[in-house]
Design a protein around this motif. Structure first.
Motif, PDB file in Angstrom:
ATOM      1  N   TYR A  48      -9.484 -33.481  80.267  1.00 50.63           N
ATOM      2  CA  TYR A  48      -9.881 -32.737  79.068  1.00 50.63           C
ATOM      3  C   TYR A  48      -8.649 -32.410  78.230  1.00 50.63           C
ATOM      4  O   TYR A  48      -7.640 -31.921  78.748  1.00 50.63           O
ATOM      5  CB  TYR A  48     -10.594 -31.448  79.478  1.00 50.63           C
ATOM      6  N   ASP A  49      -8.715 -32.693  76.941  1.00 49.99           N
ATOM      7  CA  ASP A  49      -7.567 -32.459  76.071  1.00 49.99           C
ATOM      8  C   ASP A  49      -7.910 -31.611  74.852  1.00 49.99           C
ATOM      9  O   ASP A  49      -7.143 -31.539  73.899  1.00 49.99           O
ATOM     10  CB  ASP A  49      -6.946 -33.785  75.622  1.00 49.99           C
ATOM     11  N   GLY A  50      -9.073 -30.975  74.880  1.00 49.90           N
ATOM     12  CA  GLY A  50      -9.462 -30.111  73.766  1.00 49.90           C
ATOM     13  C   GLY A  50      -8.832 -28.731  73.862  1.00 49.90           C
ATOM     14  O   GLY A  50      -8.125 -28.408  74.822  1.00 49.90           O
ATOM     15  N   GLY A  51      -9.109 -27.922  72.853  1.00 51.33           N
ATOM     16  CA  GLY A  51      -8.635 -26.552  72.842  1.00 51.33           C
ATOM     17  C   GLY A  51      -9.662 -25.607  73.453  1.00 51.33           C
ATOM     18  O   GLY A  51     -10.748 -26.028  73.864  1.00 51.33           O
ATOM     19  N   GLN A  52      -9.323 -24.325  73.507  1.00 50.59           N
ATOM     20  CA  GLN A  52     -10.227 -23.307  74.039  1.00 50.59           C
ATOM     21  C   GLN A  52     -10.152 -22.050  73.170  1.00 50.59           C
ATOM     22  O   GLN A  52      -9.053 -21.660  72.733  1.00 50.59           O
ATOM     23  CB  GLN A  52      -9.868 -22.956  75.474  1.00 50.59           C
ATOM     24  N   LYS A 140      -7.522 -23.934  64.617  1.00 52.70           N
ATOM     25  CA  LYS A 140      -6.864 -23.166  65.671  1.00 52.70           C
ATOM     26  C   LYS A 140      -6.989 -21.672  65.394  1.00 52.70           C
ATOM     27  O   LYS A 140      -7.093 -20.858  66.329  1.00 52.70           O
ATOM     28  CB  LYS A 140      -5.402 -23.574  65.797  1.00 52.70           C
ATOM     29  N   GLU A 157      -6.986 -33.046  65.372  1.00 54.04           N
ATOM     30  CA  GLU A 157      -6.168 -33.101  66.563  1.00 54.04           C
ATOM     31  C   GLU A 157      -6.960 -32.461  67.697  1.00 54.04           C
ATOM     32  O   GLU A 157      -7.594 -31.413  67.519  1.00 54.04           O
ATOM     33  CB  GLU A 157      -4.845 -32.369  66.319  1.00 54.04           C
ATOM     34  N   ASP A 159      -6.494 -30.580  70.302  1.00 59.36           N
ATOM     35  CA  ASP A 159      -6.335 -29.189  70.724  1.00 59.36           C
ATOM     36  C   ASP A 159      -6.745 -28.184  69.653  1.00 59.36           C
ATOM     37  O   ASP A 159      -6.677 -26.973  69.871  1.00 59.36           O
ATOM     38  CB  ASP A 159      -4.901 -28.920  71.170  1.00 59.36           C
ATOM     39  N   GLU A 162     -12.820 -27.755  70.495  1.00 58.28           N
ATOM     40  CA  GLU A 162     -13.189 -27.898  71.896  1.00 58.28           C
ATOM     41  C   GLU A 162     -13.720 -29.299  72.198  1.00 58.28           C
ATOM     42  O   GLU A 162     -13.306 -29.940  73.164  1.00 58.28           O
ATOM     43  CB  GLU A 162     -14.242 -26.847  72.256  1.00 58.28           C
ATOM     44  N   SER A 346     -12.399 -35.307  75.804  1.00 59.35           N
ATOM     45  CA  SER A 346     -13.144 -34.221  75.150  1.00 59.35           C
ATOM     46  C   SER A 346     -14.031 -34.738  74.018  1.00 59.35           C
ATOM     47  O   SER A 346     -14.277 -34.034  73.049  1.00 59.35           O
ATOM     48  CB  SER A 346     -12.168 -33.172  74.607  1.00 59.35           C
TER      49      SER A 346
END
Length: 366
Positions: A48-52, A140, A157, A159, A162, A346
């Protein structure tokens, strides 16, 4: 050589075999062109390479409010994704989703819309990016405010969001586009492309995959030029018309990379009287292409269903909020679409493109 006019909507190279000439329209990310003989690709697992989001409230099963900010409003493609979102929200019963955005594909305006809705307060942001890098900071910021962020159609991008609902894998679209053009103009034909902007992420990805697949599988084809048209109908028509006038008989085909550029290119070919001599291959919605299919100037339209794309984006967001889609998930349930697979860490894959022809195009209204 007799040439048919075809449209492939599923979703550019300069000089023979793309020598050392500068290339406009592709990104600089790695590509994974498919085999020339159609051998299925082997997909490696990816973390997984997404953001949170930070401190997102627990709203599992509760009503949520989403804002959808596409590249632009007022065109058929995003009207169709909006309709899919409405259908999903109605089915789920605990989702309120509103679409709002710029009337032109302008990244600065898109950022302003997202920023304003973050300030107003929403539970989730859906987006289709005009620029993957420029949009990242505002996404972000949303994550930092505890707002869920899911992309569709055109990624950011990783990150900065999600999940991303991918309408079709880029290398598959690239292969399909090039194969269709080669079938129509021959393996030594010459063609050009009308795109939106050189930074629009999904088009830049498709073009990169197209270039590398073409170099490997059809090295004698010649890509003449790539031009930008800003997802504007008049500019797209004018750009296609300029290509027709500039290259004359040397122009065997035109790629349209947007749902605006492709019908505009087909109209330019029609008005120039070169239907059947200059192929049109690209991306568009059924309603925009019905006149050209009916006239016989366009034979087929290959595209994912944008209604389903918007529908899947809302189901994915609901699953994220409910805790049913999280880092490490390999699939997600999406209502009438069934189980959708997670790919590339992701991304959620909508599935194979749909082919619209004279036999079925009138069955669709978007």
């Amino acid at each position: 050589m007799k040439k048919l006019t075809v449209l492939l909507a599923a979703t550019a190279l300069s000089g023979t075999a793309m020598a050392a000439d500068p290339w406009d329209g592709r990104d600089d990310l790695p590509t994974s062109p498919l085999a020339c003989d159609g051998t299925p690709a082997t997909v490696a697992a990816k973390d997984y390479d997404g953001g949170q989001p930070t401190g997102a409230p627990d709203l599992s099963g509760q009503d949520i409010t989403l804002i959808d900010v596409p590249k632009l409003v007022g065109i058929g493609y995003f009207a169709a994704t909006t309709e899919g979102m409405r259908q999903a929200a109605e089915e789920l019963g605990n989702v309120n989703v509103t679409t709002d955005g710029p009337t032109e594909a302008n990244i600065d305006d898109q950022i302003t819309f997202i920023d304003n809705y973050i300030t107003q307060g929403v539970n989730g942001v859906l987006f289709a990016a005009n620029d993957p890098v420029a949009i990242a900071p505002v996404l972000k910021r949303a994550l930092g405010e505890g707002i869920h962020v899911v992309g569709y159609d055109a990624n950011s991008e990783p990150d900065a969001r999600e999940w991303f609902v991918n309408q079709a894998e880029f290398n598959g679209i690239g292969k399909a586009l090039i194969d269709a053009m080669a079938a129509e103009i021959g393996e030594d034909g010459k063609f050009a492309i009308v795109t939106s902007t050189f930074t629009t992420p999904n088009q830049a990805r498709w073009i990169a995959e197209m270039q590398d697949y073409q170099e490997a599988c059809f090295p004698n084809m010649e890509w003449l030029e790539t031009v930008e048209a800003q997802e504007d109908n008049i500019l797209s028509f004018n750009q296609a018309n300029t290509l027709i006038n500039k290259y004359g008989d040397d122009l065997d085909g035109i790629f349209g990379m947007t749902s605006v550029a492709t019908p505009a290119s087909a109209e330019a070919v029609t008005q120039a009287g070169v239907c059947g001599d200059t192929a049109v291959v690209g991306l568009a919605t059924p309603n925009a292409m019905k006149p050209y299919v009916a006239s016989g100037c366009v034979k087929s339209v290959v595209l994912w269903n944008p209604v389903d794309l918007g529908y899947a984006a809302v189901y994915a967001t609901r699953a994220v909020v409910d805790g049913n889609l999280a880092p490490g998930s390999t699939s997600v349930e999406a209502g009438r679409l069934g189980t959708l697979q997670v790919v590339n860490g992701s991304e959620i894959l909508l599935g194979a493109p749909f082919v619209y022809t004279a036999d079925n195009i009138d069955d669709f209204d978007f």
